[in-house]
Design an enzyme around this catalytic site. Structure first.
Site, PDB file in Angstrom:
ATOM      1  N   ASN A  14      35.076  33.407  40.761  1.00  0.00           N
ATOM      2  CA  ASN A  14      36.044  33.871  41.761  1.00  0.00           C
ATOM      3  C   ASN A  14      36.162  32.796  42.860  1.00  0.00           C
ATOM      4  O   ASN A  14      35.173  32.462  43.511  1.00  0.00           O
ATOM      5  CB  ASN A  14      35.550  35.203  42.343  1.00  0.00           C
ATOM      6  CG  ASN A  14      36.522  35.787  43.343  1.00  0.00           C
ATOM      7  OD1 ASN A  14      37.062  35.067  44.172  1.00  0.00           O
ATOM      8  ND2 ASN A  14      36.726  37.084  43.295  1.00  0.00           N
ATOM      9  N   HIS A  17      37.006  32.369  48.093  1.00  0.00           N
ATOM     10  CA  HIS A  17      36.465  31.877  49.364  1.00  0.00           C
ATOM     11  C   HIS A  17      36.622  30.378  49.565  1.00  0.00           C
ATOM     12  O   HIS A  17      36.377  29.879  50.664  1.00  0.00           O
ATOM     13  CB  HIS A  17      35.040  32.387  49.559  1.00  0.00           C
ATOM     14  CG  HIS A  17      35.052  33.885  49.671  1.00  0.00           C
ATOM     15  ND1 HIS A  17      35.785  34.532  50.638  1.00  0.00           N
ATOM     16  CD2 HIS A  17      34.524  34.849  48.886  1.00  0.00           C
ATOM     17  CE1 HIS A  17      35.673  35.846  50.470  1.00  0.00           C
ATOM     18  NE2 HIS A  17      34.923  36.060  49.407  1.00  0.00           N
ATOM     19  N   HIS A  50      41.702  37.120  43.890  1.00  0.00           N
ATOM     20  CA  HIS A  50      42.178  38.385  44.453  1.00  0.00           C
ATOM     21  C   HIS A  50      43.329  38.083  45.410  1.00  0.00           C
ATOM     22  O   HIS A  50      43.112  37.478  46.464  1.00  0.00           O
ATOM     23  CB  HIS A  50      41.010  39.065  45.184  1.00  0.00           C
ATOM     24  CG  HIS A  50      41.319  40.429  45.704  1.00  0.00           C
ATOM     25  ND1 HIS A  50      40.363  41.220  46.289  1.00  0.00           N
ATOM     26  CD2 HIS A  50      42.462  41.162  45.726  1.00  0.00           C
ATOM     27  CE1 HIS A  50      40.901  42.381  46.652  1.00  0.00           C
ATOM     28  NE2 HIS A  50      42.184  42.361  46.332  1.00  0.00           N
ATOM     29  N   ARG A  52      45.197  39.453  47.984  1.00  0.00           N
ATOM     30  CA  ARG A  52      45.166  40.621  48.874  1.00  0.00           C
ATOM     31  C   ARG A  52      46.510  40.834  49.538  1.00  0.00           C
ATOM     32  O   ARG A  52      47.253  39.881  49.774  1.00  0.00           O
ATOM     33  CB  ARG A  52      44.086  40.443  49.955  1.00  0.00           C
ATOM     34  CG  ARG A  52      42.695  40.785  49.473  1.00  0.00           C
ATOM     35  CD  ARG A  52      41.703  40.740  50.627  1.00  0.00           C
ATOM     36  NE  ARG A  52      40.453  41.342  50.247  1.00  0.00           N
ATOM     37  CZ  ARG A  52      40.138  42.629  50.480  1.00  0.00           C
ATOM     38  NH1 ARG A  52      40.978  43.421  51.118  1.00  0.00           N
ATOM     39  NH2 ARG A  52      38.986  43.099  50.087  1.00  0.00           N
ATOM     40  N   ARG A  56      44.736  37.092  53.043  1.00  0.00           N
ATOM     41  CA  ARG A  56      43.721  36.465  53.910  1.00  0.00           C
ATOM     42  C   ARG A  56      43.068  35.249  53.248  1.00  0.00           C
ATOM     43  O   ARG A  56      42.536  34.397  53.928  1.00  0.00           O
ATOM     44  CB  ARG A  56      42.663  37.472  54.340  1.00  0.00           C
ATOM     45  CG  ARG A  56      41.754  37.907  53.225  1.00  0.00           C
ATOM     46  CD  ARG A  56      40.655  38.793  53.731  1.00  0.00           C
ATOM     47  NE  ARG A  56      41.144  40.089  54.155  1.00  0.00           N
ATOM     48  CZ  ARG A  56      40.369  41.170  54.240  1.00  0.00           C
ATOM     49  NH1 ARG A  56      39.091  41.087  53.952  1.00  0.00           N
ATOM     50  NH2 ARG A  56      40.861  42.321  54.613  1.00  0.00           N
ATOM     51  N   THR A 108      35.659  43.948  48.990  1.00  0.00           N
ATOM     52  CA  THR A 108      35.920  45.197  48.265  1.00  0.00           C
ATOM     53  C   THR A 108      34.637  46.021  48.292  1.00  0.00           C
ATOM     54  O   THR A 108      33.716  45.785  47.523  1.00  0.00           O
ATOM     55  CB  THR A 108      36.357  44.880  46.816  1.00  0.00           C
ATOM     56  OG1 THR A 108      37.313  43.824  46.865  1.00  0.00           O
ATOM     57  CG2 THR A 108      36.989  46.084  46.169  1.00  0.00           C
ATOM     58  N   GLU A 158      35.106  47.210  35.289  1.00  0.00           N
ATOM     59  CA  GLU A 158      34.156  46.304  35.932  1.00  0.00           C
ATOM     60  C   GLU A 158      33.287  47.164  36.835  1.00  0.00           C
ATOM     61  O   GLU A 158      33.791  47.859  37.723  1.00  0.00           O
ATOM     62  CB  GLU A 158      34.890  45.220  36.727  1.00  0.00           C
ATOM     63  CG  GLU A 158      33.906  44.257  37.385  1.00  0.00           C
ATOM     64  CD  GLU A 158      34.540  42.956  37.852  1.00  0.00           C
ATOM     65  OE1 GLU A 158      35.539  42.520  37.257  1.00  0.00           O
ATOM     66  OE2 GLU A 158      34.027  42.387  38.824  1.00  0.00           O
ATOM     67  N   HIS A 198      30.085  41.649  41.948  1.00  0.00           N
ATOM     68  CA  HIS A 198      30.026  41.829  43.400  1.00  0.00           C
ATOM     69  C   HIS A 198      28.617  41.632  43.920  1.00  0.00           C
ATOM     70  O   HIS A 198      27.712  42.383  43.581  1.00  0.00           O
ATOM     71  CB  HIS A 198      30.556  43.192  43.869  1.00  0.00           C
ATOM     72  CG  HIS A 198      31.067  43.111  45.289  1.00  0.00           C
ATOM     73  ND1 HIS A 198      30.231  43.177  46.381  1.00  0.00           N
ATOM     74  CD2 HIS A 198      32.300  42.917  45.781  1.00  0.00           C
ATOM     75  CE1 HIS A 198      30.956  43.034  47.480  1.00  0.00           C
ATOM     76  NE2 HIS A 198      32.212  42.869  47.145  1.00  0.00           N
TER      77      HIS A 198
HETATM   78  N1  PXP Z   1      34.662  41.545  41.074  1.00  0.00           N
HETATM   79  C1  PXP Z   1      35.553  42.166  41.878  1.00  0.00           C
HETATM   80  C2  PXP Z   1      36.441  43.204  41.277  1.00  0.00           C
HETATM   81  C3  PXP Z   1      35.659  41.833  43.238  1.00  0.00           C
HETATM   82  O1  PXP Z   1      36.549  42.470  44.026  1.00  0.00           O
HETATM   83  C4  PXP Z   1      34.842  40.799  43.750  1.00  0.00           C
HETATM   84  C5  PXP Z   1      34.963  40.397  45.185  1.00  0.00           C
HETATM   85  O2  PXP Z   1      36.225  39.929  45.435  1.00  0.00           O
HETATM   86  C6  PXP Z   1      33.953  40.169  42.863  1.00  0.00           C
HETATM   87  C7  PXP Z   1      33.865  40.563  41.545  1.00  0.00           C
HETATM   88  C8  PXP Z   1      33.087  39.025  43.308  1.00  0.00           C
HETATM   89  O3  PXP Z   1      32.189  39.432  44.268  1.00  0.00           O
HETATM   90  P1  PXP Z   1      31.342  38.321  45.049  1.00  0.00           P
HETATM   91  O4  PXP Z   1      32.340  37.468  45.765  1.00  0.00           O
HETATM   92  O5  PXP Z   1      30.462  39.104  45.939  1.00  0.00           O
HETATM   93  O6  PXP Z   1      30.600  37.536  44.002  1.00  0.00           O
END
Ligand code: PXP
Length: 256
Positions: A14, A17, A50, A52, A56, A108, A158, A198
């Site tokens: 992901n 960030h 994501h 949003r 952001r 989330t 998920e 997450h």
């Molecule tokens: N999976 C989903 C559905 C999420 O919303 C997120 C956070 O955006 C993640 C995985 C990844 O989480 P993290 O950034 O804490 O690794």
């Protein structure tokens, strides 16, 4: 564990960030698309982003570029809104993960209430599926939510690992891991493909990677933060190695 054959565990990186840091200065650097290329080179199996409602971090033009320039499958995380559905149907990414979204939240914070929002979610799941997009629902490890996902016709769930990752003591963590273990088993028995994510880090990923039903982990914040110290390439490779080791050990094939 369940006697089920272990499959190779996929890693979705992901890159949200990277965009958070870029947006802090309003320019073009660091570029999340460049991070996606680096993740691909380091062995990621997919890219997760994501979009949003408040934009952001990831922006519309990032999604355009990720669709056009990255060879890996894109997993678009989105809220169940008309705007996001239109964007998803226009781009047709490999996958869409429907997540709950509240403007004021930092991330989330919990799973989707697939059971309570069944009628709202049904047309979103159906339209995305009809477009050939793999739909997943981001849910807590709760049997009601698994049943709702199944009845909505989502092929994937998920499981939200936040409560497990945030647990402050071992007893609480074991409780959350047991919840995830049961949900993974139950969901797979219902024919759902199981993903998880997450809050995963080098320190907590192994027990989740060891769950034989889990086919994919989506990891962002830790990988991007840790890359400050170790670089994206070696951070992703180390996560991949930990996942593979945990999976191999769980299926009895120890890596020397
Ligand atoms: N999976 C989903 C559905 C999420 O919303 C997120 C956070 O955006 C993640 C995985 C990844 O989480 P993290 O950034 O804490 O690794």
């Amino acid at each position: 564990m369940s006697g089920q054959k272990a499959t190779k565990l996929r890693l979705g990186v992901n890159i949200d960030h990277v965009a958070t840091i870029r947006n802090a200065r309003g320019g073009d650097h660091p570029d999340p698309v460049r991070a996606a290329h680096a993740a691909a080179a380091a062995g990621a199996d997919g890219i997760t982003a994501h979009l949003r409602e408040d934009r952001r971090h990831i922006r519309d033009e990032d999604i355009d570029k990720l669709m056009n320039e990255i060879g890996l499958p894109l997993n678009l995380e989105m809220a169940a809104t008309a705007e996001m559905l239109e964007i998803a149907l226009r781009h047709k990414p490999h996958a869409c993960c429907i997540v709950p979204e509240r403007r004021e939240e930092v991330t989330t914070e919990g799973g989707l209430d697939a059971a309570g929002q069944h009628n709202h979610l049904a047309p979103y799941v159906a339209k995305l599926r009809d477009a050939g997009i793999r739909v997943s629902l981001f849910i807590n490890s709760d049997m009601r939510q698994l049943e709702a996902a199944h009845s909505l016709g989502a092929p994937v769930v998920e499981l939200h690992t936040g409560a497990y990752c945030d647990a402050v003591d071992a007893a609480r963590r074991d409780e959350e891991l047991a919840r995830l273990t049961n949900a993974a088993r139950e969901g797979a028995e219902q024919g759902l493909e199981i993903h998880a994510g997450h809050g995963l880090t080098f320190d907590n990923v192994s027990p989740i990677a060891a769950l034989p039903q889990v086919a994919e982990l989506n990891i962002g914040h830790f990988l991007i933060g840790e890359a400050i110290f170790g670089g994206l390439d070696s951070t992703i490779k180390r996560m991949r190695a930990l996942m593979d080791k945990a999976r191999a050990e769980a299926s009895g094939k120890r890596i020397a």
